[in-house]
Design an enzyme around this catalytic site. Sequence first.
Site, PDB file in Angstrom:
ATOM      1  N   ASN A   1     -70.464  46.606  15.126  1.00 31.06           N
ATOM      2  CA  ASN A   1     -71.264  46.067  16.151  1.00 31.06           C
ATOM      3  C   ASN A   1     -70.905  44.888  16.872  1.00 31.06           C
ATOM      4  O   ASN A   1     -71.657  44.308  17.540  1.00 31.06           O
ATOM      5  CB  ASN A   1     -72.805  45.783  15.856  1.00 31.06           C
ATOM      6  CG  ASN A   1     -72.705  45.089  14.534  1.00 31.06           C
ATOM      7  OD1 ASN A   1     -71.918  44.440  14.225  1.00 31.06           O
ATOM      8  ND2 ASN A   1     -73.763  44.997  13.799  1.00 31.06           N
TER       9      ASN A   1
ATOM     10  N   ARG B   1     -76.208  33.626  12.398  1.00 32.39           N
ATOM     11  CA  ARG B   1     -77.482  33.654  11.595  1.00 32.39           C
ATOM     12  C   ARG B   1     -78.308  32.474  11.907  1.00 32.39           C
ATOM     13  O   ARG B   1     -77.802  31.416  11.905  1.00 32.39           O
ATOM     14  CB  ARG B   1     -76.897  33.481  10.057  1.00 32.39           C
ATOM     15  CG  ARG B   1     -76.419  34.805   9.446  1.00 32.39           C
ATOM     16  CD  ARG B   1     -77.490  36.160   9.595  1.00 32.39           C
ATOM     17  NE  ARG B   1     -76.616  37.261   9.207  1.00 32.39           N
ATOM     18  CZ  ARG B   1     -76.541  38.350   9.810  1.00 32.39           C
ATOM     19  NH1 ARG B   1     -76.392  38.167  11.151  1.00 32.39           N
ATOM     20  NH2 ARG B   1     -75.877  39.244   9.620  1.00 32.39           N
TER      21      ARG B   1
ATOM     22  N   GLN C   1     -86.337  36.511   8.412  1.00 28.36           N
ATOM     23  CA  GLN C   1     -86.877  37.713   9.411  1.00 28.36           C
ATOM     24  C   GLN C   1     -87.467  38.916   8.553  1.00 28.36           C
ATOM     25  O   GLN C   1     -87.265  38.895   7.299  1.00 28.36           O
ATOM     26  CB  GLN C   1     -85.404  38.387   9.671  1.00 28.36           C
ATOM     27  CG  GLN C   1     -84.575  37.433  10.807  1.00 28.36           C
ATOM     28  CD  GLN C   1     -83.283  37.930  11.396  1.00 28.36           C
ATOM     29  OE1 GLN C   1     -82.746  37.441  12.204  1.00 28.36           O
ATOM     30  NE2 GLN C   1     -83.393  39.213  11.053  1.00 28.36           N
TER      31      GLN C   1
ATOM     32  N   HIS D   1     -84.190  39.876  16.295  1.00 29.65           N
ATOM     33  CA  HIS D   1     -82.637  40.231  15.848  1.00 29.65           C
ATOM     34  C   HIS D   1     -82.067  41.855  16.323  1.00 29.65           C
ATOM     35  O   HIS D   1     -82.349  42.581  15.570  1.00 29.65           O
ATOM     36  CB  HIS D   1     -82.724  40.105  14.458  1.00 29.65           C
ATOM     37  CG  HIS D   1     -81.064  40.141  13.938  1.00 29.65           C
ATOM     38  ND1 HIS D   1     -80.656  39.891  12.793  1.00 29.65           N
ATOM     39  CD2 HIS D   1     -79.940  40.454  14.469  1.00 29.65           C
ATOM     40  CE1 HIS D   1     -79.374  40.141  12.435  1.00 29.65           C
ATOM     41  NE2 HIS D   1     -78.782  40.700  13.656  1.00 29.65           N
TER      42      HIS D   1
HETATM   43  P1  NAI Z   1     -65.417  37.846  11.154  1.00 30.27           P
HETATM   44  O1  NAI Z   1     -65.229  38.014   9.813  1.00 30.27           O
HETATM   45  O2  NAI Z   1     -64.409  38.600  12.158  1.00 30.27           O
HETATM   46  O3  NAI Z   1     -65.303  36.461  11.964  1.00 30.27           O
HETATM   47  C1  NAI Z   1     -65.866  35.354  11.260  1.00 30.27           C
HETATM   48  C2  NAI Z   1     -65.032  33.907  11.733  1.00 30.27           C
HETATM   49  O4  NAI Z   1     -65.594  32.839  11.293  1.00 30.27           O
HETATM   50  C3  NAI Z   1     -63.616  33.824  10.735  1.00 30.27           C
HETATM   51  O5  NAI Z   1     -62.517  33.739  11.404  1.00 30.27           O
HETATM   52  C4  NAI Z   1     -63.906  32.793   9.841  1.00 30.27           C
HETATM   53  O6  NAI Z   1     -62.787  31.991   9.568  1.00 30.27           O
HETATM   54  C5  NAI Z   1     -64.845  32.043  10.694  1.00 30.27           C
HETATM   55  N1  NAI Z   1     -65.506  30.985  10.025  1.00 30.27           N
HETATM   56  C6  NAI Z   1     -66.231  30.967   8.792  1.00 30.27           C
HETATM   57  N2  NAI Z   1     -66.644  29.795   8.512  1.00 30.27           N
HETATM   58  C7  NAI Z   1     -66.494  28.919   9.734  1.00 30.27           C
HETATM   59  C8  NAI Z   1     -66.871  27.473   9.984  1.00 30.27           C
HETATM   60  N3  NAI Z   1     -67.435  26.810   8.936  1.00 30.27           N
HETATM   61  N4  NAI Z   1     -66.281  27.179  11.030  1.00 30.27           N
HETATM   62  C9  NAI Z   1     -65.423  27.941  11.863  1.00 30.27           C
HETATM   63  N5  NAI Z   1     -65.261  29.269  11.656  1.00 30.27           N
HETATM   64  C10 NAI Z   1     -65.775  29.590  10.479  1.00 30.27           C
HETATM   65  O7  NAI Z   1     -66.935  38.041  11.488  1.00 30.27           O
HETATM   66  P2  NAI Z   1     -67.605  38.728  12.659  1.00 30.27           P
HETATM   67  O8  NAI Z   1     -67.448  40.196  12.704  1.00 30.27           O
HETATM   68  O9  NAI Z   1     -66.899  37.921  13.967  1.00 30.27           O
HETATM   69  O10 NAI Z   1     -69.181  38.446  12.506  1.00 30.27           O
HETATM   70  C11 NAI Z   1     -69.488  37.026  12.310  1.00 30.27           C
HETATM   71  C12 NAI Z   1     -71.027  36.773  12.012  1.00 30.27           C
HETATM   72  O11 NAI Z   1     -71.693  37.278  13.143  1.00 30.27           O
HETATM   73  C13 NAI Z   1     -71.390  37.827  10.850  1.00 30.27           C
HETATM   74  O12 NAI Z   1     -70.888  37.245   9.788  1.00 30.27           O
HETATM   75  C14 NAI Z   1     -72.754  37.826  11.054  1.00 30.27           C
HETATM   76  O13 NAI Z   1     -73.457  36.765  10.471  1.00 30.27           O
HETATM   77  C15 NAI Z   1     -72.962  37.804  12.466  1.00 30.27           C
HETATM   78  N6  NAI Z   1     -73.337  38.951  13.158  1.00 30.27           N
HETATM   79  C16 NAI Z   1     -74.319  39.150  13.909  1.00 30.27           C
HETATM   80  C17 NAI Z   1     -74.859  40.170  14.308  1.00 30.27           C
HETATM   81  C18 NAI Z   1     -76.265  40.304  15.234  1.00 30.27           C
HETATM   82  O14 NAI Z   1     -76.771  41.437  15.388  1.00 30.27           O
HETATM   83  N7  NAI Z   1     -76.920  39.261  15.505  1.00 30.27           N
HETATM   84  C19 NAI Z   1     -74.157  41.382  14.267  1.00 30.27           C
HETATM   85  C20 NAI Z   1     -72.781  41.137  13.768  1.00 30.27           C
HETATM   86  C21 NAI Z   1     -72.494  40.122  12.899  1.00 30.27           C
END
Ligand code: NAI
Length: 353
Positions: A115, A253, A282, A301
């Site tokens: 997503n 989040r 939530q 959400h």
């Molecule tokens: P991803 O794993 O591809 O990217 C996350 C990035 O955040 C990584 O590059 C990681 O190194 C970086 N990261 C971790 N800690 C960090 C910090 N302290 N400072 C800076 N960068 C940091 O994950 P993706 O697919 O991009 O998703 C990210 C987050 O988005 C998910 O973990 C989830 O919490 C949220 N999400 C929300 C959705 C919604 O419906 N609102 C749906 C999908 C994801």
Amino acid sequence: MSRKAVAVLYEAGNSAKEPRLLGCKENELGLRSFLESRGFKFVVLSDKEKLLDKELADTEILITTPFHPAYVTAERIQKSPKLKLCVTAGVGSDHIDLHAANKAKITVAEVTGSNVVSVAEHVVMQILALVRNYLPAYTQVIKGEWDVAAIAKDAFDLEGKVVGTVGVGRIGYRVLQRLKPFDCKELLYSDYQPLDPQREAAIGAKRVTFEELIKRCDVITVNCPLHDSTRDLFNKEVFDKMKKGMYLVNTARGAIVNRDALVEAVNSGIVRAYAGDVWYPQPAPKDHPWRTMPRHGMTPHYSGTTLDAQKRYADGTKDIIQRYLDGVPQKKEDLIVENGEFINKSYVQPGKV
Ligand code: NAI
């Protein structure tokens, strides 16, 4: 005795008549016939407390979603001696105590990428809604009012602004990609996993420290997972260092932003406006202060649960379960933890960014 899989999904009522709304209790992610054909009893719940607790003793596969998160705490994991696989139908497995899952050698997998476009589009929509002051303008129309000046005095263009993302993974990168044609002054990111130079050059983004990002950005979008180092990342100390009058959009989040510090920062004008779709907990309680704080554009959400996304994460959930049942290795990108180890490095922050 048959094996058992449990799914915790939100109740959709009348909306469940839309057959593509797969991720609800009524439509069961389309998994029932598949799981029953593989000898499983399939229990689908919307209650994430008492009824879930009753099922845990003999559950082998637990399916949850970030949209209606069943909090799989260490205590619940302890009550689940047969639990082998937790599947997150979607992206983001912070609602599961990953350390406890590691201790119990439970595999946690999610449908990586399912997503990320849906969320990136939502982020762009909310950035534009805030910067252009769309919501108060729309509200005027509904109320039968007409006061151009009251809207225009707080409306800007995105062109020429400094925009940054905390986290430049699948979603963060796609947000910057989509913002490139808006001719922002700079596109910045902070992340401990830097982009490779070609991908960085393709969108004209620049890596900075978190400290620099918060001081320089007119707009910040949060796209990192919730883990030990990002809980309350945006706290009073950080808000006090941010550029006054900035916009903050958080679809990552809710718990990454400190609830009360945000309200204070919005009231003091440090944050000109806030949007996003994630809350803690939530569903957000009726009296959650973000519902009533000034100048926000929050939604429930749903950014990552468009009908297009639901098809992708329903198919992905089935694929993960099928691999588990057939003894086929999971796709590495879908694994969060396995055999007591973090496979996904986005949840393991090495020191300070
Ligand atoms: P991803 O794993 O591809 O990217 C996350 C990035 O955040 C990584 O590059 C990681 O190194 C970086 N990261 C971790 N800690 C960090 C910090 N302290 N400072 C800076 N960068 C940091 O994950 P993706 O697919 O991009 O998703 C990210 C987050 O988005 C998910 O973990 C989830 O919490 C949220 N999400 C929300 C959705 C919604 O419906 N609102 C749906 C999908 C994801």
